[in-house]
Design an enzyme around this catalytic site. Structure first.
Site, PDB file in Angstrom:
ATOM      1  CE1 TYR A  80      -4.193   1.750   0.469  1.00  0.00           C
ATOM      2  CE2 TYR A  80      -2.761   3.292   1.637  1.00  0.00           C
ATOM      3  CZ  TYR A  80      -3.966   3.005   1.021  1.00  0.00           C
ATOM      4  OH  TYR A  80      -4.947   3.968   0.949  1.00  0.00           O
ATOM      5  CG  PHE A 132      -9.023  15.126 -24.855  1.00  0.00           C
ATOM      6  CD1 PHE A 132      -9.078  14.534 -26.102  1.00  0.00           C
ATOM      7  CD2 PHE A 132      -9.327  14.354 -23.742  1.00  0.00           C
ATOM      8  CE1 PHE A 132      -9.433  13.199 -26.235  1.00  0.00           C
ATOM      9  CE2 PHE A 132      -9.669  13.021 -23.867  1.00  0.00           C
ATOM     10  CZ  PHE A 132      -9.728  12.433 -25.113  1.00  0.00           C
ATOM     11  CB  THR A 133     -13.897  14.846 -24.692  1.00  0.00           C
ATOM     12  OG1 THR A 133     -12.976  13.800 -24.407  1.00  0.00           O
ATOM     13  CG2 THR A 133     -14.242  14.842 -26.167  1.00  0.00           C
ATOM     14  CG  ASP A 223      -3.119  16.254 -22.378  1.00  0.00           C
ATOM     15  OD1 ASP A 223      -2.447  15.202 -22.335  1.00  0.00           O
ATOM     16  OD2 ASP A 223      -4.358  16.259 -22.469  1.00  0.00           O
ATOM     17  CE  LYS A 266      -5.753   8.186 -24.745  1.00  0.00           C
ATOM     18  NZ  LYS A 266      -6.488   9.424 -24.532  1.00  0.00           N
ATOM     19  NE  ARG A 389     -13.853  11.945 -30.142  1.00  0.00           N
ATOM     20  CZ  ARG A 389     -13.694  11.736 -28.825  1.00  0.00           C
ATOM     21  NH1 ARG A 389     -12.503  11.703 -28.282  1.00  0.00           N
ATOM     22  NH2 ARG A 389     -14.741  11.575 -28.048  1.00  0.00           N
ATOM     23  CG  PHE A 455     -18.362  11.197 -26.548  1.00  0.00           C
ATOM     24  CD1 PHE A 455     -18.189  12.393 -25.868  1.00  0.00           C
ATOM     25  CD2 PHE A 455     -17.402  10.203 -26.409  1.00  0.00           C
ATOM     26  CE1 PHE A 455     -17.072  12.593 -25.060  1.00  0.00           C
ATOM     27  CE2 PHE A 455     -16.293  10.394 -25.610  1.00  0.00           C
ATOM     28  CZ  PHE A 455     -16.124  11.594 -24.922  1.00  0.00           C
TER      29      PHE A 455
HETATM   30  C1  LIG Z   1      -6.923  10.256 -23.639  1.00  0.00           C
HETATM   31  C2  LIG Z   1      -6.564  11.632 -23.383  1.00  0.00           C
HETATM   32  C3  LIG Z   1      -6.824  12.211 -22.138  1.00  0.00           C
HETATM   33  C4  LIG Z   1      -7.550  11.486 -21.033  1.00  0.00           C
HETATM   34  O1  LIG Z   1      -6.861  10.356 -20.629  1.00  0.00           O
HETATM   35  P1  LIG Z   1      -7.620   9.080 -20.011  1.00  0.00           P
HETATM   36  O2  LIG Z   1      -6.540   8.188 -19.555  1.00  0.00           O
HETATM   37  O3  LIG Z   1      -8.460   8.495 -21.099  1.00  0.00           O
HETATM   38  O4  LIG Z   1      -8.468   9.579 -18.905  1.00  0.00           O
HETATM   39  C5  LIG Z   1      -6.422  13.519 -21.959  1.00  0.00           C
HETATM   40  N1  LIG Z   1      -5.816  14.210 -22.941  1.00  0.00           N
HETATM   41  C6  LIG Z   1      -5.567  13.683 -24.141  1.00  0.00           C
HETATM   42  C7  LIG Z   1      -4.862  14.492 -25.174  1.00  0.00           C
HETATM   43  C8  LIG Z   1      -5.924  12.374 -24.418  1.00  0.00           C
HETATM   44  O5  LIG Z   1      -5.675  11.856 -25.624  1.00  0.00           O
END
Ligand SMILES: *Cc1c(COP(=O)(O)O)cnc(C)c1O
Length: 481
Positions: A80, A132-133, A223, A266, A389, A455
């Site tokens: 932990y 981003f969304t 980001d 990613k 998108r 979405f």
């Molecule tokens: C996917 C993504 C996010 C969010 O990440 P999650 O791990 O899906 O929550 C934020 N910014 C960008 C540019 C992304 O491609």
């Protein structure tokens, strides 16, 4: 890969890895695909994987791991607090980004929640090269407003501009002058700008944005979720990066950023996320929120196995042989589709191949969701699923009015190191057929519409029996598969 000459003169993207584990795929008949997309409310997020042949929904959490990542997962230190695995990931982030502090989170949007809670106040503004969304949702939730002083070229779908993810410096400065620096929560740059087609910014642009931030005492937040693709394009397209290693370019980027956050679904080809910074004051504020929303400071909601995989994955990202696979496969797909006259976003970016639905189905008005309709039609025609998108990915404004998206794209993600060139050729073939039969595709309407991030789980219906007509034509032309 990339600089290998072929005797045939062809340009073939060549993988510098081989599969060690494979998963069987199944292609269900077109009539089942039609049923499946109806069952899913014409939302590709709601399809069941047993009906999906090639999954091009996203690159999130579905990139192939390396043997070294898998091996590292076996030695994870499951405790932990005080986990050795955390120390490893912490050290890797410090080494790669040169930052002093690392906060673990369960995924990218969790970083956005924490950064927004700490830095966004009601009435403040966040200028970004593009939203981003989930970023937009978190900033809005905290009372902030996202403004996008991107270069005009960003929204040009057929362009040759190498860095469509660049910020327009004059527009950024004008925005700061208009509102006053104290009203700006922070400036956000997104690497491999997702919603405009995985388009990069240049190192030069980032440095210029940083100068503006410094002049106005503003924090620059990066980001870095799609940093791998952005690094590849900097190395390929920017003169000052040609002779730098990927590691050196990464360090230049991070030296210009006050806060770096990423989705490790990613970046690093595993599952998780994290925030890196050397700003002690902001770090201490953000740190308080980690145990509240994520988990203890040494895991932040991630499994230790994934943390091991991320540490190795981040290291592997510092290798051109690794990061060029995605963009080169995508470039192949974009080139082939362009040759066939299919409207695709150019230049080819990272993340996936983006089809310009506004041009593909130009007979469908934006209020009837052209990109969503094209995503459904592509699934019927191929069993491959992409992601809408466009307007469906937007949210309604405070008065409940539809926010029409700048672009209507069908994104066909190419998860890193997963699919083969023949999978891409199959997808290209089906898109070509669909393009020739595009007039059969009709619009969609919402039947169940959640108010945030609709979405993901909203349900739609076709405005006519176009899906049945499309499936019928498919059977006439190509049989039942
Ligand atoms: C996917 C993504 C996010 C969010 O990440 P999650 O791990 O899906 O929550 C934020 N910014 C960008 C540019 C992304 O491609």
């Amino acid at each position: 890969m990339g600089n290998i000459n072929f005797y045939s003169g062809e340009s073939i993207p060549l993988e510098m890895h081989k599969p060690k584990i494979v998963q069987k795929l199944k292609l269900v008949p077109v009539q089942r695909r039609l049923e499946a997309i109806r069952e899913a409310g014409f939302n590709t997020f709601l399809l069941k994987n047993s009906d999906v042949f090639i999954d091009m929904l996203t690159d999130s959490g579905v990139n192939a791991m390396s043997d070294k990542q898998q091996a590292a997962m076996m030695v994870a230190d499951d405790s932990y607090a005080g986990s050795h695995t955390f120390t490893k990931l912490d050290d890797t982030c410090a080494e790669i980004f040169g930052t002093s502090y690392f906060l673990p989170t369960h995924q990218g949007r969790a970083c956005e929640n924490i950064i927004s809670q700490v830095l966004v106040r009601p009435g403040t503004i966040v200028p970004t090269n593009y939203h981003f969304t989930t970023t937009l949702a978190h900033i809005t939730l905290n009372g902030g407003k996202v403004v996008e002083p991107h270069i005009d070229e960003a929204l040009n779908t057929s362009s040759k501009h190498p860095f469509k993810g660049n910020m327009d410096l004059d527009k950024l400065q004008a925005l700061i002058d208009e509102h006053g620096a104290d009203k700006i929560a922070f400036v956000r740059m997104e690497a491999g700008t997702n919603l405009i087609g995985g388009q990069p910014f240049s190192l030069e642009n980032l440095a210029d944005v940083k100068k503006i931030c410094d002049r106005n005492s503003l924090l620059l937040v990066l980001d870095a979720s799609l940093l791998a693709d952005n690094l590849y394009f900097m190395k390929e397209r920017e003169e000052q990066c040609k002779d730098l290693s990927i590691r050196e370019i990464t360090r230049k980027i991070s030296d210009l950023s006050d806060i770096i956050y990423f989705s490790a679904r990613k970046l690093g080809c595993a599952r998780g996320g994290g925030i890196c910074t050397s700003n002690e004051e902001v770090y201490l504020k953000m740190r308080e929120l980690i145990p509240l929303y994520e988990g203890f400071l040494t895991y932040g909601g991630m499994s230790v196995r994934e943390m091991e995989a991320i540490a190795v994955g981040l290291e592997e990202t510092m290798d051109m042989d690794m990061i060029n696979q995605g963009p080169q496969f995508i470039a192949y797909m974009v080139d082939e589709l362009e040759k066939r006259g299919v409207p695709v976003v150019t230049p080819a970016g990272g993340l996936g191949c983006h089809i310009n639905a506004m041009a593909f189905v130009d007979h469908i008005p934006q209020e009837e969701y052209p990109a969503g309709a094209l995503a459904a039609a592509f699934f019927i025609a191929s069993g491959a699923r992409g992601m809408e998108r466009g307007t469906i990915s937007e949210q309604r404004d405070e008065h409940g009015n539809e926010t029409l998206a700048d672009l209507e794209l069908l994104r066909l993600a190419v998860p890193r190191r997963v699919y083969t060139l023949s999978h891409l050729k199959y997808a290209i073939d089906r898109i070509t057929w669909l393009y020739e039969n595009r007039k059969l595709i009709g619009g969609l309407k919402f039947v169940e519409e959640p108010s945030t991030l609709r979405f993901f789980f909203g349900r739609l219906d076709a405005l006519s029996d176009w899906p049945e007509q499309l499936a019928k034509k498919f059977e006439e032309d190509l049989g039942n598969l």
